[in-house]
Design a protein around this motif. Structure first.
Motif, mmCIF file in Angstrom:
data_model
loop_
_atom_site.group_PDB
_atom_site.id
_atom_site.type_symbol
_atom_site.label_atom_id
_atom_site.label_comp_id
_atom_site.label_asym_id
_atom_site.label_seq_id
_atom_site.Cartn_x
_atom_site.Cartn_y
_atom_site.Cartn_z
ATOM 1 N N GLU A 1 37.430 35.233 42.237
ATOM 2 C CA GLU A 1 37.982 34.802 40.942
ATOM 3 C C GLU A 1 37.044 33.896 40.161
ATOM 4 O O GLU A 1 37.245 33.672 38.969
ATOM 5 C CB GLU A 1 39.339 34.096 41.147
ATOM 6 N N SER B 1 32.712 28.197 36.713
ATOM 7 C CA SER B 1 32.730 29.545 37.283
ATOM 8 C C SER B 1 31.310 30.059 37.512
ATOM 9 O O SER B 1 30.332 29.348 37.317
ATOM 10 C CB SER B 1 33.534 30.485 36.381
ATOM 11 N N GLY C 1 36.507 39.345 33.104
ATOM 12 C CA GLY C 1 35.693 38.426 32.307
ATOM 13 C C GLY C 1 34.842 39.149 31.287
ATOM 14 O O GLY C 1 35.186 40.221 30.809
ATOM 15 N N THR D 1 33.203 35.092 36.257
ATOM 16 C CA THR D 1 33.811 35.210 34.929
ATOM 17 C C THR D 1 32.870 35.847 33.916
ATOM 18 O O THR D 1 33.275 36.131 32.796
ATOM 19 C CB THR D 1 34.242 33.838 34.387
ATOM 20 N N TYR D 2 31.628 36.070 34.324
ATOM 21 C CA TYR D 2 30.634 36.587 33.376
ATOM 22 C C TYR D 2 29.634 37.435 34.144
ATOM 23 O O TYR D 2 29.257 37.091 35.259
ATOM 24 C CB TYR D 2 29.913 35.408 32.706
#
Length: 174
Positions: A77, A53, A136, A80-81
């Motif tokens: 999507e 990701s 996330g 995530t961070y």
């Protein structure tokens, strides 16, 4: 050259990561082989693994191409961070936002300041994250004020919580 070396390393590492269940989060970084956010998203997507990701680092906004909405939208999507810190736009004022000596020095300024001490548009960042359904990790990433670390950490959390509440609504788990 660096990208081909990275991809060659990934050929060796992917089977190990998959066997061990390791997730990988990649971040474009100033002075690394990929600084541009769109190029980094393309690399992440090109690796075509669900467990790889993208990390959006707000203090690198201007190094990534100053297009938070476009980069986050393209990553969607895959984001995530998020690293949360502020910075000044080093490209502003004809590239003279920072003055270094001697003139012509190749130094690159790389700041991670407390929110509100720079020029990152956090409303834009969090609106873009909300638009892609981000779910996330957001972490404070302030460097250089060790003597005020605790106070800055408290203020960062308050500012992050407010941004999350404003753009995502509801209660914020912290």
């Amino acid at each position: 050259m660096a990208e081909s070396q990275f991809l060659r390393s990934m050929d060796e590492l992917i089977p190990v990561f998959e066997r061990e269940g390791i997730k990988l989060v990649l971040e474009p970084h100033p002075d690394d082989f990929i600084e541009d956010g769109h190029a980094a998203v393309n690399l992440v997507r090109g690796l075509n693994r669900g467990w790889i990701s993208f990390l959006f680092c707000t203090p690198h906004t201007f190094h990534q191409g100053n297009d938070a909405t476009g980069i986050i939208s393209a990553a969607a999507e895959k984001v995530t961070y998020v690293h949360l810190a502020d910075t000044l736009d080093h490209t502003a004022s004809n590239g003279l936002r920072y003055i270094v000596n001697p003139p012509g020095s190749t130094v690159r300024v790389h700041q991670h300041a407390e929110l509100g001490r720079g020029e990152v548009d956090f409303g834009e960042v969090f609106a873009a994250l909300a638009a892609v359904g981000f779910d996330g990790v957001v972490s404070s990433c302030v460097f250089g004020w060790k003597e005020q670390a605790e106070e800055i950490g408290i203020r960062q959390r308050e500012k992050a919580t407010s941004l999350i509440s404003t753009h995502f609504g509801g209660n914020v788990l912290a």
